[in-house]
Design a protein around this motif. Structure first.
Motif, PDB file in Angstrom:
ATOM      1  N   ASN A 160      -1.902  13.182  15.271  1.00 44.55           N
ATOM      2  CA  ASN A 160      -2.695  13.009  14.980  1.00 44.55           C
ATOM      3  C   ASN A 160      -3.066  11.597  14.985  1.00 44.55           C
ATOM      4  O   ASN A 160      -2.852  11.217  13.023  1.00 44.55           O
ATOM      5  N   LEU A 161      -3.488  10.304  15.340  1.00 40.96           N
ATOM      6  CA  LEU A 161      -4.290   9.310  14.955  1.00 40.96           C
ATOM      7  C   LEU A 161      -5.520   9.389  15.516  1.00 40.96           C
ATOM      8  O   LEU A 161      -6.172   9.952  15.997  1.00 40.96           O
ATOM      9  N   ILE A 162      -6.113   8.829  13.604  1.00 44.67           N
ATOM     10  CA  ILE A 162      -7.871   8.723  14.070  1.00 44.67           C
ATOM     11  C   ILE A 162      -8.022   7.458  13.568  1.00 44.67           C
ATOM     12  O   ILE A 162      -7.812   6.428  12.800  1.00 44.67           O
ATOM     13  N   GLU A 163      -9.263   6.612  14.450  1.00 43.13           N
ATOM     14  CA  GLU A 163      -9.785   5.900  14.979  1.00 43.13           C
ATOM     15  C   GLU A 163     -10.525   6.240  13.719  1.00 43.13           C
ATOM     16  O   GLU A 163     -12.207   6.784  13.453  1.00 43.13           O
ATOM     17  N   ILE A 164     -10.952   5.144  12.698  1.00 43.93           N
ATOM     18  CA  ILE A 164     -11.974   4.190  11.617  1.00 43.93           C
ATOM     19  C   ILE A 164     -12.485   3.545  11.688  1.00 43.93           C
ATOM     20  O   ILE A 164     -12.083   2.415  11.246  1.00 43.93           O
ATOM     21  N   PRO A 165     -13.565   3.283  11.928  1.00 41.94           N
ATOM     22  CA  PRO A 165     -14.605   2.424  12.606  1.00 41.94           C
ATOM     23  C   PRO A 165     -14.935   1.231  11.202  1.00 41.94           C
ATOM     24  O   PRO A 165     -15.804   2.181  10.041  1.00 41.94           O
ATOM     25  N   THR A 166     -14.624  -0.023  11.207  1.00 42.42           N
ATOM     26  CA  THR A 166     -14.883  -0.105   9.998  1.00 42.42           C
ATOM     27  C   THR A 166     -15.434  -1.553  10.022  1.00 42.42           C
ATOM     28  O   THR A 166     -14.593  -2.710  11.053  1.00 42.42           O
ATOM     29  N   LEU A 167     -15.996  -2.312   8.988  1.00 42.72           N
ATOM     30  CA  LEU A 167     -17.010  -3.107   8.718  1.00 42.72           C
ATOM     31  C   LEU A 167     -16.379  -4.003   8.038  1.00 42.72           C
ATOM     32  O   LEU A 167     -16.708  -3.709   6.850  1.00 42.72           O
ATOM     33  N   TYR A 168     -15.999  -5.062   8.119  1.00 41.93           N
ATOM     34  CA  TYR A 168     -15.256  -6.338   6.831  1.00 41.93           C
ATOM     35  C   TYR A 168     -16.223  -7.398   6.485  1.00 41.93           C
ATOM     36  O   TYR A 168     -16.491  -7.283   6.900  1.00 41.93           O
ATOM     37  N   GLY A 169     -15.521  -7.594   5.677  1.00 47.00           N
ATOM     38  CA  GLY A 169     -16.018  -8.881   4.601  1.00 47.00           C
ATOM     39  C   GLY A 169     -17.558  -8.501   4.423  1.00 47.00           C
ATOM     40  O   GLY A 169     -18.745  -8.075   4.121  1.00 47.00           O
ATOM     41  N   GLY A 170     -18.197  -9.652   4.050  1.00 45.91           N
ATOM     42  CA  GLY A 170     -19.581  -9.571   3.140  1.00 45.91           C
ATOM     43  C   GLY A 170     -20.010  -9.176   1.990  1.00 45.91           C
ATOM     44  O   GLY A 170     -18.924  -8.340   1.109  1.00 45.91           O
ATOM     45  N   GLU A 171     -20.902  -7.891   1.893  1.00 47.09           N
ATOM     46  CA  GLU A 171     -22.374  -7.421   1.481  1.00 47.09           C
ATOM     47  C   GLU A 171     -20.518  -5.440   1.966  1.00 47.09           C
ATOM     48  O   GLU A 171     -20.403  -4.568   0.398  1.00 47.09           O
ATOM     49  N   TYR A 172     -19.690  -4.965   2.969  1.00 44.14           N
ATOM     50  CA  TYR A 172     -19.421  -4.193   2.871  1.00 44.14           C
ATOM     51  C   TYR A 172     -17.772  -4.315   2.189  1.00 44.14           C
ATOM     52  O   TYR A 172     -16.905  -3.703   1.889  1.00 44.14           O
ATOM     53  N   GLY A 173     -17.120  -5.560   2.044  1.00 44.80           N
ATOM     54  CA  GLY A 173     -16.153  -5.329   1.363  1.00 44.80           C
ATOM     55  C   GLY A 173     -15.942  -7.072   0.812  1.00 44.80           C
ATOM     56  O   GLY A 173     -15.742  -8.154   0.924  1.00 44.80           O
ATOM     57  N   PRO A 174     -16.707  -6.594  -0.651  1.00 42.37           N
ATOM     58  CA  PRO A 174     -17.022  -8.205  -1.409  1.00 42.37           C
ATOM     59  C   PRO A 174     -16.382  -8.586  -2.014  1.00 42.37           C
ATOM     60  O   PRO A 174     -15.709  -9.201  -2.825  1.00 42.37           O
ATOM     61  N   ASP A 175     -14.665  -7.951  -1.731  1.00 40.14           N
ATOM     62  CA  ASP A 175     -13.468  -8.783  -2.961  1.00 40.14           C
ATOM     63  C   ASP A 175     -12.591 -10.009  -1.508  1.00 40.14           C
ATOM     64  O   ASP A 175     -11.399  -9.472  -1.639  1.00 40.14           O
TER      65      ASP A 175
END
Length: 247
Positions: free
Chosen positions: A89-104
């Motif tokens: 099973n391959l599961i796609e995970i849409p992800t918004l990187y950086g900014g307030e969503y990725g503070p590190d």
């Protein structure tokens, strides 16, 4: 991988079958095949939980003694795992990187000596094996991350991390399924609901699945988030040949 499986006592109603002392695909494959072979074949087993290198087996001591269970489990020690799965099973995970969503993200890219774009490209360029779920319901421990973006944990854990946050800790990457404290370096967030106690099963990701992160922008994040809230979003889960996986 150990030459012989180790059996460890865990309280008065659990046994740990330990197969090795490292994070490795062959050990994890053996764990999954052993669990599949045991499942339903030993009366008295209540629950089995896989980890990176072991299986915790909870049993009913009114039906089985520790000694009896070990004897039965030894019959499954050498379950053949040499034939690798041809489809997963391959599961796609849409992800918004950086900014307030990725503070590190700034720390991760600085630590790696890369740009944010390069970190995202590397992170999305590998399909990650789900070795196990733990810490919190649905928290994914994923293997196979590129060492170029390996990053130490936070020195002081956060008291609150948003559900859906995607993080890095050492050479591991994973996702927080619900709001919780945590010490992983956060690089992004998915709008998907990774844990829903009102659904069955409450977690759609299982050990042995593969995760593929898909980079999205703010507008896509908000669109998917709304579809998830409205109950109309369909997670992209496909059966694929192992040879189709990235990394």
């Amino acid at each position: 991988m150990y030459s012989e499986v180790k059996y460890l006592i865990s309280g008065d109603r659990a046994i740990i079958m330990e197969f090795g002392d490292e994070i490795a695909k062959d050990i994890n494959a053996r764990i999954r095949s052993t669990m599949n072979a045991i499942d339903g074949n030993i009366d008295g087993i209540v629950e089995m939980t896989p980890t990176y290198r072991s299986i915790t087996i909870v049993y009913d001591p009114m039906k089985l003694t520790y000694k009896d269970l070990v004897e039965k489990l030894r019959q499954y020690e050498n379950t053949n795992s040499s034939e690798e799965e041809t489809k997963v099973n391959l599961i796609e995970i849409p992800t918004l990187y950086g900014g307030e969503y990725g503070p590190d993200m700034d720390f991760v890219k600085s630590n790696a000596g890369l740009s944010a774009e390069e970190v995202v490209k590397i992170h999305t360029g590998t399909d990650y094996l789900v070795y196990m779920l733990g810490f919190a319901p649905g928290f994914t421990y994923l293997g196979g991350m590129d060492e170029r973006i390996a990053t130490p944990r936070l020195k002081s854990p956060r008291l609150k991390i948003e559900a859906g946050s995607v993080g890095i800790a050492g050479s591991q990457t994973g996702m927080y399924p619900s709001e919780s404290p945590g010490g992983w370096q956060l690089i992004g967030r998915t709008p998907l609901k990774l844990y829903n106690p009102e659904e069955e099963p409450p977690v759609f990701i299982q050990a042995g699945d593969y995760i593929r992160y898909i980079s999205i922008d703010e507008s896509e994040y908000q669109r998917i988030k709304k579809e998830v809230e409205d109950g109309v979003y369909k997670v992209n889960i496909r059966r694929v040949e192992v040879g189709e996986l990235n990394g």
